[in-house]
Write an enzyme that holds these catalytic residues in place. Structure first.
Site, PDB file in Angstrom:
ATOM      1  N   LEU A  78      23.916  10.751  -2.948  1.00  0.00           N
ATOM      2  CA  LEU A  78      24.776  11.795  -3.483  1.00  0.00           C
ATOM      3  C   LEU A  78      25.506  11.127  -4.629  1.00  0.00           C
ATOM      4  O   LEU A  78      26.119  10.068  -4.450  1.00  0.00           O
ATOM      5  CB  LEU A  78      25.747  12.289  -2.401  1.00  0.00           C
ATOM      6  N   ASP A  79      25.417  11.708  -5.825  1.00  0.00           N
ATOM      7  CA  ASP A  79      25.977  11.080  -7.015  1.00  0.00           C
ATOM      8  C   ASP A  79      27.424  10.629  -6.800  1.00  0.00           C
ATOM      9  O   ASP A  79      28.181  11.262  -6.059  1.00  0.00           O
ATOM     10  CB  ASP A  79      25.944  12.050  -8.198  1.00  0.00           C
ATOM     11  N   LYS A  80      27.791   9.568  -7.479  1.00  0.00           N
ATOM     12  CA  LYS A  80      29.152   9.053  -7.394  1.00  0.00           C
ATOM     13  C   LYS A  80      30.170  10.126  -7.752  1.00  0.00           C
ATOM     14  O   LYS A  80      31.247  10.205  -7.144  1.00  0.00           O
ATOM     15  CB  LYS A  80      29.300   7.849  -8.336  1.00  0.00           C
ATOM     16  N   ALA A  81      29.829  10.971  -8.716  1.00  0.00           N
ATOM     17  CA  ALA A  81      30.760  12.008  -9.167  1.00  0.00           C
ATOM     18  C   ALA A  81      30.757  13.239  -8.263  1.00  0.00           C
ATOM     19  O   ALA A  81      31.531  14.173  -8.480  1.00  0.00           O
ATOM     20  CB  ALA A  81      30.423  12.422 -10.603  1.00  0.00           C
ATOM     21  N   SER A  82      29.876  13.253  -7.256  1.00  0.00           N
ATOM     22  CA  SER A  82      29.770  14.396  -6.346  1.00  0.00           C
ATOM     23  C   SER A  82      30.381  14.054  -4.996  1.00  0.00           C
ATOM     24  O   SER A  82      30.603  12.894  -4.665  1.00  0.00           O
ATOM     25  CB  SER A  82      28.295  14.787  -6.157  1.00  0.00           C
TER      26      SER A  82
END
Length: 270
Positions: free
Chosen positions: A107-111
């Site tokens: 899961l993306d760092k920004a998500s």
């Protein structure tokens, strides 16, 4: 007595079932020559028997008899989904679970949102295979008002990464927020799809993976119930019953399309 085929197990599957790491990570360890069977560095695809001695970096790896761990974790923004403890804000250190566990997928760092943590490397392989059509549901907030045209185009497929995304379910929730259900996991897929259509994602949260919905606060986790695990296994099992499913496969040939080149440099940031 000779080992029968029933007693043999592919090396990456054996390592995954010990809880040391996922099958994909095991494949990397084998390729790097860090795994030995009875003191010999094996080839990819080698099978082992219960009598074989498997070591990783010289450390003996044994089959685990204890119950597997399955956690539903609500990942905060800013946490990296990696088992590399040298990476700042890695997910393993953040959770600080008393036993060795690793994330299923990314899961993306920004998500933020739902991600499974486990020590069962076998289940990782089954869940991650895109062809298994396992649903993942997200809520997404964008920087511009959502239009009917945007919802239609997102649902029918968007050209990114030299392919067209699969058709998917998309539903508008509010002026700036929509819900989307994917059955594939291209790199930064939702963000790229929105970017292609002229939108920027300002918030992205995963709220469901297959049969498990997000129900814990940000930064917290809970164990999956026996009933949830049983249902999850029933849903993922039909697509990965054979040993061949554990073999590393080349990415399936994608349908090539022609569309104007876009500057992808903006996508390279984490």
């Amino acid at each position: 007595m000779e080992n029968t085929n029933e007693n043999l197990k592919r090396l990456n599957k054996f390592i995954g079932e010990t809880g040391y790491c996922s099958r994909r990570e095991a494949d990397k360890l084998i390729e790097e020559g860090r795994v030995t069977i009875n003191g010999i560095v094996p080839e990819m695809g080698t099978k082992v028997s219960p009598d074989d001695e498997v070591r990783i970096d010289g450390k003996l790896i044994v089959e685990k008899n204890e119950k597997s761990i399955y956690l539903a974790f609500n990942k905060p923004v800013g946490i990296e989904c990696t088992t590399n403890l040298d990476v700042r804000d890695n997910i393993v250190d953040y959770i600080n679970y008393p036993k060795r566990i690793f994330p299923i997928g990314r899961l993306d760092k920004a998500s933020e949102g739902l991600i499974f943590m486990t020590n069962d490397g076998d289940i990782v392989n089954k869940i991650l295979r895109a062809r298994n059509n396992h649903e993942k549901e997200y809520t997404v907030t964008v920087n511009r008002p959502i239009t009917d045209r945007f919802i239609e185009r997102m649902g029918n497929g968007v050209p990114i990464l030299e392919t067209v995304t699969r058709k998917c379910k998309v539903e508008q929730i509010s002026k700036y927020t929509f819900k989307i259900i994917l059955t594939q996991g291209l790199n930064r897929q939702i963000r790229r799809m929105c970017e292609y259509l002229g939108y920027e994602v300002t918030a992205l949260k995963r709220i469901r993976i297959i049969n498990i919905s997000l129900d814990v606060p940000v930064g917290r986790y809970r164990e999956l119930t026996d009933a949830e695990i049983k249902e999850l296994n029933q849903l993922i099992e039909p697509s990965s019953k054979t040993e061949e499913a554990s073999l590393p496969k080349a990415e399936p040939t994608r349908r090539k399309i022609e569309f104007p080149r876009r500057d992808d440099s903006k996508f390279r940031r984490n």
